[in-house]
Design a protein around this motif. Structure first.
Motif, PDB file in Angstrom:
ATOM      1  N   PRO A 297      39.254  27.694  44.144  1.00  0.00           N
ATOM      2  CA  PRO A 297      39.098  28.405  42.871  1.00  0.00           C
ATOM      3  C   PRO A 297      40.081  27.866  41.826  1.00  0.00           C
ATOM      4  O   PRO A 297      41.194  27.466  42.166  1.00  0.00           O
ATOM      5  CB  PRO A 297      39.426  29.855  43.221  1.00  0.00           C
ATOM      6  N   SER A 383      36.862  30.552  36.924  1.00  0.00           N
ATOM      7  CA  SER A 383      36.821  30.380  38.378  1.00  0.00           C
ATOM      8  C   SER A 383      38.068  30.987  39.023  1.00  0.00           C
ATOM      9  O   SER A 383      37.991  31.660  40.049  1.00  0.00           O
ATOM     10  CB  SER A 383      36.691  28.898  38.696  1.00  0.00           C
ATOM     11  N   LYS A 388      36.611  32.519  42.704  1.00  0.00           N
ATOM     12  CA  LYS A 388      35.446  31.831  43.299  1.00  0.00           C
ATOM     13  C   LYS A 388      35.479  30.364  42.889  1.00  0.00           C
ATOM     14  O   LYS A 388      35.602  30.046  41.700  1.00  0.00           O
ATOM     15  CB  LYS A 388      34.150  32.453  42.774  1.00  0.00           C
TER      16      LYS A 388
END
Ligand SMILES: Nc1ncnc2c1ncn2[C@@H]1O[C@H](COP(=O)(O)OP(=O)(O)OP(=O)(O)O)[C@@H](O)[C@H]1O
Ligand SMILES: [Mg+2]
Length: 461
Positions: A297, A383, A388
């Motif tokens: 991430p 992100s 993620k």
């Protein structure tokens, strides 16, 4: 040598004073008076301001139409160090003056010694003037670089008049002055390295280059915030300004052309620092990517265009719970632009980072100036915020405007092709950059607005 009369000129208004004063009597600017050598020809009075006209002062000079002037292409000699020649616009130019700046210890002296040796081997007489190190230190460096039988002449000297006299006597074709901050002129009483000295010495050396056709390469110090030390006027005076960039902790060094009267700007040369000196990296596309085995991430790969070459650079972001005053820090990217992008994310994509610390970093110590990095920075931030990772083989580029629109980046096709060549499989790019013909192996999502880009990424995982 007899001392000429000096005067103090204000950098802000151009007024003069016979003494140094903290505040300019003309415009009131502080710390703006700089010592200069007084012109003696005017006889103490400025005759140009008299109303009788100029005929009595000088004869009118003939003028020539441009078409009647014989224009020859500038004579260039490639040094053979390909990455250096690239930033110089093809090689060293007769009578050209180059200023090269960079952090302490980044490799300025190393590169120039290698270049001088290469030019000498091509038959150009060269001279290396060292003001910072002794001749023995330079010799030691040349041995370490494997230049054992180097015929480059060395002069350990810092007085301008002696340097100019040596140039006249020995007639070299290329001269390195390492560094301009150590050179001083007898004509001025201020210390070496002061604004007045640097300006005066650089002006004399530039004049010498233009009249004799010698190529002069000046090494310049940089200040703590990375700008060339000394007067800004130095950058105007010279033909080419090069900056060394790079993280001293990594092996890679970039040399960037900031100004070039003989070639394209923003061209970069990429080098790797090795025990035997700086070695050119001819295919630098993917050296600024960190090696994650699985996507993490907060990381997004950007295809940036440096001069004429596309390069892939990893942009990393870390968004973390902040204290009462949230921090926004960036390394290798513009901090003001980061603040702007966060505001656009908030307003146009509903991504809120108001109470979060945001850090962004361009991997490998590379500095990215182009706005086409915007989309990749925003995707890395979201992100990290969501925890993620972006999918494997993902790249992005595109400029983002204040209204949330995604604007095209120059030469989008080349960027996409480079990414495909390096095995990237998925791209989010501005609509205007979407290729008409599919690029094998690359799935392209073309977007017009920031929220579209965020939705596409959200749908991916
Ligand atoms: N023995 C060595 N082996 C490998 N690398 C070395 C060795 N000695 C020096 N170096 C490298 O060379 C670099 C110094 O380069 P150089 O002296 O050309 O820098 P510079 O930009 O001229 O610095 P300064 O501003 O101090 O003049 C060091 O930072 C180091 O990376
Ligand atoms: Mg040095």
């Amino acid at each position: 040598m007899a001392k000429e009369k000096t005067t103090f000129t204000c950098n802000a208004c151009g007024g003069t004073s016979p003494r140094w004063l903290g505040k300019c009597p003309g415009c009131g600017a502080w710390n703006a008076l700089v010592e200069t050598v007084a012109e003696s020809a005017s006889g103490g009075k400025n005759r140009l301001s008299q109303p009788q006209g100029y005929a009595g002062l000088a004869n009118a000079q003939p003028v020539t139409p441009l078409s009647a002037i014989e224009a020859q292409d500038v004579a260039r000699t490639p040094s053979g160090i390909e990455e250096l020649d690239r930033v110089l616009g093809g090689g060293v130019v007769e009578g050209g003056v180059v200023l090269i700046g960079g952090d302490p210890g980044i490799g300025k002296s190393t590169l120039l010694l290698q270049a001088m040796d290469a030019l000498h081997r091509l038959g150009l007489p060269t001279l290396y003037v060292t003001g910072e190190e002794s001749g023995a230190q330079v010799a030691l460096r040349s041995r370490r670089l494997g230049l054992d039988h180097s015929q480059v002449n060395v002069l350990a000297e810092i007085q301008l008049e002696k340097i100019l006299a040596t140039l006249e006597a020995t007639q070299p074709a290329v001269v390195v002055i390492d560094s301009i901050q150590t050179v001083y002129s007898d004509q001025l009483s201020s210390a070496p390295g002061s604004v007045a000295q640097v300006r005066e010495c650089a002006a004399h050396l530039t004049r010498a280059a233009k009249t004799t056709g010698i190529t002069i390469i000046l090494v310049g110090h940089v200040t703590k915030d990375g700008a060339l030390a000394g007067p800004r006027v130095l950058e105007h005076m010279v033909d080419t300004v090069l900056y060394f960039e790079g993280d001293t902790h990594s092996n890679f060094r970039l040399v960037r052309a900031i100004k070039n009267r003989f070639g394209a700007v923003n061209e970069i040369g990429v080098f790797a620092m090795t025990e035997k000196g700086l070695k050119g990296v001819t295919n630098p596309s993917a050296i600024f990517l960190s090696q994650h085995s699985e996507p993490v991430p907060g990381s997004c790969v950007l295809v940036t265009l440096e001069g004429t070459r596309p390069m892939l650079v990893e942009i990393q972001a870390l968004v973390d719970q902040g204290g009462p005053a949230a921090r926004r820090l960036s390394v290798g990217l513009d901090r003001d632009r980061l603040a702007m992008l966060l505001a656009v994310l908030n307003r146009h994509a509903g991504v809120v980072c108001a109470d979060q610390d945001v850090f962004v970093n361009a991997v490998g110590g590379v500095r990215i100036n182009e706005p086409a990095a915007d989309l990749a920075v925003m995707l890395a931030i979201t992100s990290s915020l969501r925890g993620k990772a972006l999918p494997k083989g993902f790249i992005a580029f595109g400029e983002v405007g204040l209204a949330g629109e995604v604007r095209p980046a120059p030469r989008g096709q080349e960027r996409l092709k480079e990414a495909a060549k390096l095995g990237f499989t998925m791209a989010v790019v501005p609509k205007a950059n979407a290729p008409k013909k599919a690029i094998p192996g690359l799935t392209i999502h073309a977007v017009e607005r920031v929220d579209e880009a965020m939705n596409i990424v959200r749908g991916m995982g």
